[in-house]
Write a protein that holds these residues in place. Structure first.
Motif, short mmCIF file in Angstrom:
data_model
loop_
_atom_site.label_atom_id
_atom_site.label_comp_id
_atom_site.label_asym_id
_atom_site.label_seq_id
_atom_site.Cartn_x
_atom_site.Cartn_y
_atom_site.Cartn_z
N LEU A 183 0.94 -1.20 0.09
CA LEU A 183 -0.06 0.09 -0.05
C LEU A 183 0.89 1.43 0.01
O LEU A 183 0.64 2.25 -0.62
CB LEU A 183 -1.05 0.11 1.22
CG LEU A 183 -2.06 1.08 1.24
CD1 LEU A 183 -2.96 1.08 0.11
CD2 LEU A 183 -2.88 1.01 2.54
N ARG A 184 2.04 1.18 0.87
CA ARG A 184 2.93 2.53 0.96
C ARG A 184 3.52 2.54 -0.76
O ARG A 184 3.43 3.82 -1.05
CB ARG A 184 3.86 2.28 1.72
CG ARG A 184 4.82 3.14 2.10
CD ARG A 184 5.96 3.09 3.07
NE ARG A 184 5.53 2.43 4.11
CZ ARG A 184 6.02 1.33 4.51
NH1 ARG A 184 7.02 0.35 3.95
NH2 ARG A 184 5.44 0.71 5.80
N THR A 185 3.94 1.52 -1.40
CA THR A 185 4.46 1.67 -2.80
C THR A 185 3.39 2.36 -3.60
O THR A 185 3.48 3.42 -4.30
CB THR A 185 4.80 0.34 -3.24
OG1 THR A 185 5.89 -0.12 -2.32
CG2 THR A 185 5.38 0.39 -4.77
N VAL A 186 2.08 1.80 -3.68
CA VAL A 186 0.79 2.16 -4.36
C VAL A 186 0.67 3.64 -4.38
O VAL A 186 0.71 4.39 -5.01
CB VAL A 186 -0.22 1.33 -4.42
CG1 VAL A 186 -1.37 2.01 -4.96
CG2 VAL A 186 0.04 -0.12 -4.70
N THR A 187 0.47 3.99 -2.81
CA THR A 187 0.27 5.43 -2.71
C THR A 187 1.23 6.43 -2.91
O THR A 187 0.97 7.49 -3.31
CB THR A 187 -0.25 5.70 -1.06
OG1 THR A 187 0.70 5.13 -0.33
CG2 THR A 187 -1.53 4.86 -0.82
N ALA A 188 2.55 5.75 -2.85
CA ALA A 188 3.75 6.82 -3.21
C ALA A 188 3.45 6.93 -4.85
O ALA A 188 4.00 8.43 -5.19
CB ALA A 188 5.06 6.16 -2.71
#
Length: 192
Positions: A183-188
């Motif tokens: 999720l961190r990667t996607v939101t970044a």
């Protein structure tokens, strides 16, 4: 309990032990300690009894999930910590609720032959989406139903997909930490 309640309890046990398709009227009657005729009297058909037992079991699961997610994390926890803590608790619940998940996936393949089952699952999906938005975001679904449905659909997709992976291979299914990293990667990527 009366015969009706005994039949529902027996049907839930059979669903968990044998699955939907393999459960017979005799199985349910034996588990409930009632006669075969009691099924017809109270539910008309074994299928109607199994459907009712499944819907009650799913509602009980939804209540358990709400209780599981209601456990608060530290007051100063950030969004990532809250997200990971919630998914840790959900993944832990898969072991306890494995038979119920298996039955639900079993029935997805039968939806085309049962309009009643499809309608019941569609109604349950709608309610689940509203409930998930409320649990994860403390969003009042009445105040903003379209936002609640969108958020809930996102969490429902995660939940169903994770459950499917966990049923197939629990040792290699994503952990809560894996979901948080993803999720961190996607939101970044959305932020750039």
């Amino acid at each position: 309990m009366g015969n009706r309640e005994d039949l529902l309890a027996g049907a839930k046990r059979c669903l968990i032990e044998k699955g939907y398709a393999a459960t017979t009227a005799r199985d349910v009657a034996a588990a409930a300690g009632t006669s075969l005729a009691a099924i017809g009297y109270h539910f008309r058909t074994t299928r109607a009894l199994l459907d009712q037992a499944l819907f009650e079991a799913m509602a009980e699961w939804g209540e358990e999930l709400q209780r599981t997610l209601a456990v608060e994390v530290a007051p100063d926890a950030g969004p990532e910590e809250r997200f990971e803590a919630a998914w840790t608790r959900i993944i832990e619940s898969f072991a306890r609720l494995r038979p119920l998940w298996a039955v639900q996936f079993e029935l997805i393949g039968q939806m085309d032959r049962s309009p009643e089952l499809r309608e019941a699952f569609a109604t349950a999906n709608h309610q689940a989406r509203l409930g998930l938005a409320e649990v994860f975001h403390r969003l009042d679904p009445v105040a903003d139903e379209s936002q609640a449905l969108a958020l809930g659909a996102f969490y429902q997709a995660l939940l169903g997909g994770l459950a499917a992976q966990w049923l197939v291979d629990p040792d290699r299914a994503p952990s809560a930490a894996d979901l948080t990293r993803a999720l961190r990667t996607v939101t970044a990527e959305f932020g750039s």
